[in-house]
Design a protein around this motif. Structure first.
Motif, PDB file in Angstrom:
ATOM      1  N   SER A 411      17.357  30.677 -14.448  1.00 42.31           N
ATOM      2  CA  SER A 411      16.746  31.876 -15.024  1.00 42.31           C
ATOM      3  C   SER A 411      16.982  31.934 -16.533  1.00 42.31           C
ATOM      4  N   MET A 412      15.933  32.315 -17.267  1.00 44.49           N
ATOM      5  CA  MET A 412      16.076  32.444 -18.717  1.00 44.49           C
ATOM      6  C   MET A 412      16.899  33.692 -19.065  1.00 44.49           C
ATOM      7  N   PHE A 413      17.031  34.606 -18.098  1.00 44.99           N
ATOM      8  CA  PHE A 413      17.826  35.813 -18.323  1.00 44.99           C
ATOM      9  C   PHE A 413      19.282  35.419 -18.629  1.00 44.99           C
ATOM     10  N   THR A 414      19.777  34.406 -17.899  1.00 37.81           N
ATOM     11  CA  THR A 414      21.149  33.937 -18.119  1.00 37.81           C
ATOM     12  C   THR A 414      21.289  33.333 -19.517  1.00 37.81           C
ATOM     13  N   VAL A 415      20.215  32.665 -19.976  1.00 35.21           N
ATOM     14  CA  VAL A 415      20.255  32.094 -21.336  1.00 35.21           C
ATOM     15  C   VAL A 415      20.364  33.243 -22.350  1.00 35.21           C
ATOM     16  N   GLY A 416      19.598  34.316 -22.081  1.00 33.35           N
ATOM     17  CA  GLY A 416      19.653  35.496 -22.955  1.00 33.35           C
ATOM     18  C   GLY A 416      21.057  36.083 -22.992  1.00 33.35           C
ATOM     19  N   ILE A 417      21.715  36.139 -21.828  1.00 32.58           N
ATOM     20  CA  ILE A 417      23.080  36.683 -21.770  1.00 32.58           C
ATOM     21  C   ILE A 417      24.023  35.804 -22.606  1.00 32.58           C
ATOM     22  N   THR A 418      23.832  34.494 -22.502  1.00 29.76           N
ATOM     23  CA  THR A 418      24.683  33.573 -23.271  1.00 29.76           C
ATOM     24  C   THR A 418      24.511  33.818 -24.772  1.00 29.76           C
ATOM     25  N   ILE A 419      23.261  33.958 -25.199  1.00 32.53           N
ATOM     26  CA  ILE A 419      23.001  34.190 -26.628  1.00 32.53           C
ATOM     27  C   ILE A 419      23.627  35.526 -27.062  1.00 32.53           C
ATOM     28  N   PHE A 420      23.430  36.560 -26.214  1.00 33.52           N
ATOM     29  CA  PHE A 420      23.987  37.880 -26.518  1.00 33.52           C
ATOM     30  C   PHE A 420      25.507  37.788 -26.716  1.00 33.52           C
ATOM     31  N   PHE A 421      26.180  37.089 -25.796  1.00 34.48           N
ATOM     32  CA  PHE A 421      27.637  36.988 -25.914  1.00 34.48           C
ATOM     33  C   PHE A 421      28.055  36.036 -27.041  1.00 34.48           C
ATOM     34  N   GLY A 422      27.119  35.171 -27.453  1.00 40.63           N
ATOM     35  CA  GLY A 422      27.383  34.348 -28.634  1.00 40.63           C
ATOM     36  C   GLY A 422      27.507  35.231 -29.863  1.00 40.63           C
ATOM     37  N   VAL A 423      26.591  36.203 -29.965  1.00 39.62           N
ATOM     38  CA  VAL A 423      26.623  37.151 -31.097  1.00 39.62           C
ATOM     39  C   VAL A 423      27.907  37.989 -31.033  1.00 39.62           C
ATOM     40  N   ILE A 424      28.182  38.507 -29.826  1.00 36.59           N
ATOM     41  CA  ILE A 424      29.401  39.322 -29.645  1.00 36.59           C
ATOM     42  C   ILE A 424      30.640  38.476 -29.995  1.00 36.59           C
ATOM     43  N   GLY A 425      30.646  37.234 -29.510  1.00 42.19           N
ATOM     44  CA  GLY A 425      31.779  36.336 -29.733  1.00 42.19           C
ATOM     45  C   GLY A 425      32.022  36.083 -31.210  1.00 42.19           C
ATOM     46  N   TYR A 426      30.929  35.973 -31.983  1.00 39.33           N
ATOM     47  CA  TYR A 426      31.070  35.758 -33.426  1.00 39.33           C
ATOM     48  C   TYR A 426      31.783  36.951 -34.071  1.00 39.33           C
ATOM     49  N   PHE A 427      31.320  38.157 -33.728  1.00 41.42           N
ATOM     50  CA  PHE A 427      31.954  39.346 -34.317  1.00 41.42           C
ATOM     51  C   PHE A 427      33.400  39.505 -33.836  1.00 41.42           C
ATOM     52  N   MET A 428      33.630  39.140 -32.574  1.00 41.82           N
ATOM     53  CA  MET A 428      35.005  39.220 -32.062  1.00 41.82           C
ATOM     54  C   MET A 428      35.922  38.280 -32.846  1.00 41.82           C
ATOM     55  N   LYS A 429      35.403  37.090 -33.128  1.00 47.94           N
ATOM     56  CA  LYS A 429      36.186  36.099 -33.869  1.00 47.94           C
ATOM     57  C   LYS A 429      36.511  36.605 -35.271  1.00 47.94           C
ATOM     58  N   LYS A 430      35.516  37.178 -35.910  1.00 43.46           N
ATOM     59  CA  LYS A 430      35.715  37.669 -37.273  1.00 43.46           C
ATOM     60  C   LYS A 430      36.701  38.834 -37.295  1.00 43.46           C
ATOM     61  N   LEU A 431      36.638  39.680 -36.267  1.00 42.06           N
ATOM     62  CA  LEU A 431      37.515  40.855 -36.228  1.00 42.06           C
ATOM     63  C   LEU A 431      38.847  40.564 -35.529  1.00 42.06           C
ATOM     64  N   LYS A 432      39.060  39.282 -35.228  1.00 37.13           N
ATOM     65  CA  LYS A 432      40.311  38.824 -34.604  1.00 37.13           C
ATOM     66  C   LYS A 432      40.566  39.494 -33.251  1.00 37.13           C
ATOM     67  N   VAL A 433      39.499  39.646 -32.479  1.00 35.52           N
ATOM     68  CA  VAL A 433      39.634  40.150 -31.106  1.00 35.52           C
ATOM     69  C   VAL A 433      39.633  38.921 -30.199  1.00 35.52           C
ATOM     70  N   PRO A 434      40.711  38.676 -29.436  1.00 39.29           N
ATOM     71  CA  PRO A 434      40.751  37.450 -28.624  1.00 39.29           C
ATOM     72  C   PRO A 434      39.724  37.467 -27.490  1.00 39.29           C
ATOM     73  N   ALA A 435      39.120  36.294 -27.240  1.00 39.95           N
ATOM     74  CA  ALA A 435      38.098  36.220 -26.188  1.00 39.95           C
ATOM     75  C   ALA A 435      38.706  35.944 -24.811  1.00 39.95           C
ATOM     76  N   ALA A 436      39.862  35.282 -24.787  1.00 42.43           N
ATOM     77  CA  ALA A 436      40.456  34.893 -23.493  1.00 42.43           C
ATOM     78  C   ALA A 436      40.690  36.080 -22.546  1.00 42.43           C
ATOM     79  N   PRO A 437      41.235  37.229 -23.035  1.00 40.33           N
ATOM     80  CA  PRO A 437      41.432  38.346 -22.088  1.00 40.33           C
ATOM     81  C   PRO A 437      40.118  38.830 -21.462  1.00 40.33           C
ATOM     82  N   MET A 438      39.018  38.749 -22.234  1.00 37.10           N
ATOM     83  CA  MET A 438      37.739  39.211 -21.685  1.00 37.10           C
ATOM     84  C   MET A 438      37.289  38.309 -20.530  1.00 37.10           C
ATOM     85  N   ILE A 439      37.427  37.007 -20.737  1.00 38.29           N
ATOM     86  CA  ILE A 439      37.025  36.056 -19.690  1.00 38.29           C
ATOM     87  C   ILE A 439      37.895  36.244 -18.453  1.00 38.29           C
ATOM     88  N   LEU A 440      39.214  36.356 -18.687  1.00 31.78           N
ATOM     89  CA  LEU A 440      40.141  36.526 -17.568  1.00 31.78           C
ATOM     90  C   LEU A 440      39.798  37.792 -16.780  1.00 31.78           C
TER      91      LEU A 440
END
Lengths: 499, 166
Positions: A411-440
Motif C-alpha cells: 500500500s502507498m499509504f504505508t509509504v506516506g506514513i514513512t515519509i511523514f515520520f521522516g519529517v517528524i524524525g528530522y525535527f526530533m533529531k534537531k530538537l534532541k528528542v530520542p527516537a528509540a523510546p518512541m519505537i519501543l
C-alpha cells in the motif's frame, strides 16, 4: 548440561542449511558496512533492511537481523578509528585512542585489535547468553499479566529516562509512541480509536514504517556530506593488522573485563552498548599501568570499549528474548520483526520456539567467526565503501526505504506514513528528542495496554491490587528509580555542593 | 528569524501541551469511555497518554526556562540553547528528499513504483551529487533492477506497475 548441548546441537542443525548460513553471512556483512557509515548505526540498518525478512522463515529472518546488529556494532569502530567519526554512539569511546593510533600510522593495528576484541567479547557473551537466558526464562514463566505490565513499564521508563539529554523529551517520545500504538481497532472492545473512517488505519500503524522514517529518512536529511579519507595504505596491509605478543598481553585483561561488564550492562534495559563502552574505557584507564597515556593512542583504549560494546549487544538480547522487553531501539526493532514473523518473544520462546531461539544462539557463534573473517580480510572493501559519495548512497537507501515501506502492506499509504515520520524524525533529531523510546513504545504499546486491562480484570478493577503484587511492586520501584533516579541524584548533589 | 534550540524547545513544549489536549478532546469526541463497569474502557489509555504528553510538554517548557535562566546567571554567551538548529545543507536535503519521496507516491499510480523510484534515484544523484547524467542513469537503472530482483522476484511482492506493464 546435556540439555544445553542438545539444544545447541538443535540450533546448529538449522545452520546446516546453506541458505540460512548465507543469511548469517549477509547479515554480518551488511551490518559491518552499515555500521561503518557515520550515522547509520544498528537501528537504522535493521530498520532499513527489515523488509528483506518479509515472508522469510523466522529462524533465517532473526539470524539475518542479529547479524546486522552485531556486525554494525563492530562496523561503527572503522570510521571511529580511521576518520575520528564514530559510526554509532557506542563507538564514541573508540575514537579516543583509535584515531590517535591512525595518526601514528598504526590504523591497521587499531582496526585489527577492534576486530579481535569485538569477536572475543561477542563470543564469550554468547556463552553467557546461553547459560543465563534459559534460567531467566524459566523464572519468568511464573509471571502473570500484572508482572508483565510492570516489566513493560520498566522497559519504557528506563529507555525514556536514560536516552538523550533530557528525560522529559525521552518520556514525550515514549508517550507519543504509546499513543500511536493505540490507533486502530481496540482489540478488547472492537471500538475504533482515532481512525476517523480511514480503512488503512483499522489495523493500526505498524512500527516498521515509523522506524524507517524516524531513523532512515531523518538520517538522509541530516547527512553532512562526503567524508575525507586520508589513510596510510601500508598500515592496512594484512600483516599489519596483528598486534604483537606484548600488546596482546596488555590488552587481554581489558578484553576480559570489558566483556563481563558489557554483557551485564547490556542486559539492563535502556543502558546499552554506549554506556557499556564508556564504563569499560573508564575502568581500563583506571586499572592500566599506562592509564596516563590513554587518549594518546594506546591499543588498550581500543580493546576495552570494543569488547564491551559487542558484549553489550549480546546482553541486550537476553531481556528481549526471555522477557519480551527490549532494552534498546535496535532490540525493539528486532522484537517487532520477530512478532511480524509470527514469533512472540518471552519466557515461553525457549520452549515453544526452541528451534528459532537456539538457532539464533548458534548463529551468534558462526556470526562471530564471520565477523573476524570480514574484519580482517574485508577491511580494504569497507574502506572503499566509505569512499562512495553521500548523495549516491543516500539515493539508494531512500529507494530501499520507499519500496520496503510499500512491500509491508502492498500500500502507498504505508509509504506516506514513512515519509511523514521522516519529517517528524528530522525535527526530533534537531530538537534532541530520542527516537528509540518512541519505537519501543509502539512495539510494546498493545502488550502494555492488554496486560494492564487483564490484570485489572483479575484484580476486580483495583489498580492498587495490580501494583502491590510483590514482583510487580519490585519491578515498578526499579522502573521509578530508572526514570527519576539520575535527576533526583543530580539535584541532591547540587544541594549538598551548595551547602 | 534564527531557529535556536531554545525557541525549538518552546515550540516542542507548546506542541506537546496542545497535542495532548487534542488527544483527550478527540477521545471524548469519539465517545471512548475512560472507565466502563469499574474497568478501564477503550478511552483509558488514550486519555492517560494525552495527559502524559501534555505533562511532558509542560516539563520541557519549564526545563527550557530553567536552563536559559541558569545560562544567563552564569554569564554563558553561546550556550547550547542558542545554537542554530538548521543550516542551508539540511534545508536543501529536506526539500529534495521529501519532495522526491512525495514524487514517488504521486507518480506510482501512473508510471509504476519501479520507474518512479528509478527516476527519483537519478534526480537525487544529479541534483544533490552533481554527477554526470550518464552516471546517474546507470546507478538508477542498476539499483532499480536490484530492487526488482529482491522485492518482485525473490520476495514475490506484487509491485504496482504502470500502464505499459513495467
Amino acid at each position: 548440561m546435556e540439555t544445553l548441548l542438545h539444544n545447541l546441537a538443535l540450533g546448529f542443525s538449522v545452520l546446516a542449511n546453506p541458505i540460512v548460513l548465507l543469511y548469517a553471512f549477509g547479515g554480518v556483512l551488511s551490518g559491518v558496512i552499515i555500521g561503518a557509515l557515520p550515522g547509520l548505526g544498528p537501528s537504522v540498518g535493521i530498520a532499513v533492511l527489515l523488509p528483506l525478512t518479509y515472508g522469510m522463515d523466522p529462524s533465517a529472518g532473526i539470524i539475518l537481523l542479529a547479524g546486522i546488529y552485531y556486525g554494525a556494532m563492530y562496523g561503527g569502530s572503522i570510521t571511529a578509528i580511521l576518520i575520528n567519526t564514530p559510526g554509532d554512539s557506542a563507538a564514541v569511546m573508540t575514537t579516543l585512542d583509535g584515531y590517535p593510533l591512525t595518526l601514528k600510522g598504526q590504523a591497521g593495528k587499531a582496526l585489527g585489535m577492534a576486530a579481535y576484541s569485538s569477536v572475543m567479547g561477542g563470543t564469550v557473551s554468547v556463552v553467557a547468553f546461553m547459560l543465563f537466558a534459559p534460567i531467566i526464562a524459566s523464572y519468568a514463566l511464573a509471571f502473570g499479566s500484572s508482572e508483565y505490565f510492570a516489566l513493560m513499564v520498566l522497559g519504557l521508563t528506563s529507555i525514556a529516562g536514560m536516552t538523550g539529554d533530557s528525560p522529559s523529551k525521552g518520556f514525550l517520545a515514549a508517550f507519543i509512541g504509546l499513543f500511536i500504538s493505540l490507533i486502530g481497532l481496540d482489540l478488547v472492545t472492537g471500538v475504533q480509536r482515532y481512525v476517523f473512517g480511514n480503512v488503512h488505519l483499522f489495523s493500526g500503524i505498524d512500527f516498521i514504517p515509523v522506524a524507517m522514517g524516524l531513523f532512515g529518512i531523518a538520517e538522509i536529511i541530516t547527512d553532512k556530506g562526503d567524508m575525507k579519507l586520508d589513510i596510510d595504505k601500508e598500515s592496512l596491509k594484512f600483516r599489519n593488522l596483528f598486534p604483537n605478543k606484548q600488546e596482546w598481553k596488555e590488552c587481554l585483561p581489558h578484553i576480559g573485563r570489558g566483556t563481563g561488564l558489557g554483557f551485564f550492562v547490556g542486559m539492563l534495559p535502556g543502558a546499552g552498548a554506549t554506556i557499556a563502552s564508556f564504563l569499560s574505557y573508564s575502568m581500563a584507564k583506571k586499572i592500566s599501568k599506562r592509564g596516563d597515556e590513554f587518549g594518546t593512542g594506546v591499543l588498550e583504549g581500543v580493546a576495552a570499549p570494543e569488547s564491551a560494546n559487542n558484549a553489550a549487544s549480546m546482553g541486550a538480547m537476553v531481556p528481549m528474548l526471555t522477557l519480551g522487553v527490549p532494552g534498546s531501539g535496535s532490540t525493539a526493532i528486532m522484537m517487532g520483526a520477530l512478532m511480524m514473523l509470527g514469533i512472540t518473544p518471552g519466557p515461553s520462546l525457549f520452549m515453544k520456539e526452541a528451534e528459532v531461539a537456539w538457532s539464533l544462539v548458534a548463529s551468534m557463534y558462526i556470526g562471530n567467526v564471520f565477523l573476524l573473517f570480514l574484519g580482517i580480510l574485508g577491511l580494504p572493501i569497507f574502506v572503499r565503501v566509505l569512499k562512495v559519495k553521500a548523495p549516491i548512497l543516500n539515493s539508494v537507501v531512500l529507494a530501499f526505504i520507499l519500496i520496503g515501506a510499500y512491500a509491508l502492506e502492498n500500500s502507498m499509504f504505508t509509504v506516506g506514513i514513512t515519509i511523514f515520520f521522516g519529517v517528524i524524525g528530522y525535527f526530533m533529531k534537531k530538537l534532541k528528542v530520542p527516537a528509540a523510546p518512541m519505537i519501543l513504545a509502539i512495539v510494546l504499546g498493545y502488550l502494555t495496554e492488554s496486560n494492564l486491562r487483564q490484570a485489572l480484570i483479575i484484580a476486580d478493577g483495583s489498580f492498587i491490587g495490580v501494583i502491590t503484587k510483590p514482583i510487580s511492586a519490585v519491578i515498578l520501584v526499579i522502573a521509578l528509580i530508572m526514570a527519576f533516579g539520575s535527576p533526583i541524584m543530580e539535584m541532591i548533589k547540587k544541594k549538598v555542593a551548595a551547602q | 528569524m534564527k531557529l535556536t534550540l531554545k525557541r525549538g524547545n518552546n515550540i516542542l513544549g507548546m506542541t506537546g501541551i496542545v497535542g495532548g489536549m487534542i488527544i483527550i478532546a478527540l477521545a471524548l469526541y469519539q465517545e471512548l469511555p475512560f472507565m466502563k463497569k469499574e474497568l478501564p474502557g477503550s478511552g483509558f489509555f488514550p486519555i492517560l497518554c494525552g495527559i502524559a504528553i501534555a505533562g511532558c510538554g509542560l516539563l520541557i517548557l519549564i526545563e527550557n526556562k530553567y536552563k536559559a535562566k541558569k545560562a544567563l546567571e552564569e554569564g554563558v554567551e553561546d550556550s547550547e540553547l542558542d545554537e542554530d538548529l538548521v543550516n542551508k545543507i539540511e534545508i536543501r536535503n529536506f526539500v529534495y528528499t521529501i519532495g522526491i519521496s512525495i514524487f514517488v507516491v504521486m507518480a506510482t499510480p501512473f508510471i509504476g513504483i519501479l520507474l518512479s523510484i528509478g527516476i527519483s534515484i537519478v534526480a537525487m544523484i544529479k541534483i544533490l551529487g552533481r554527477e554526470s547524467i550518464t552516471k546517474a542513469i546507470i546507478i538508477g537503472a542498476v539499483t532499480t533492477f536490484i530492487l526488482f530482483l529482491i522485492f518482485s522476484v525473490f520476495l514475490g511482492v506484487p509491485l504496482p506497475s504502470s500502464y505499459i506493464g513495467i
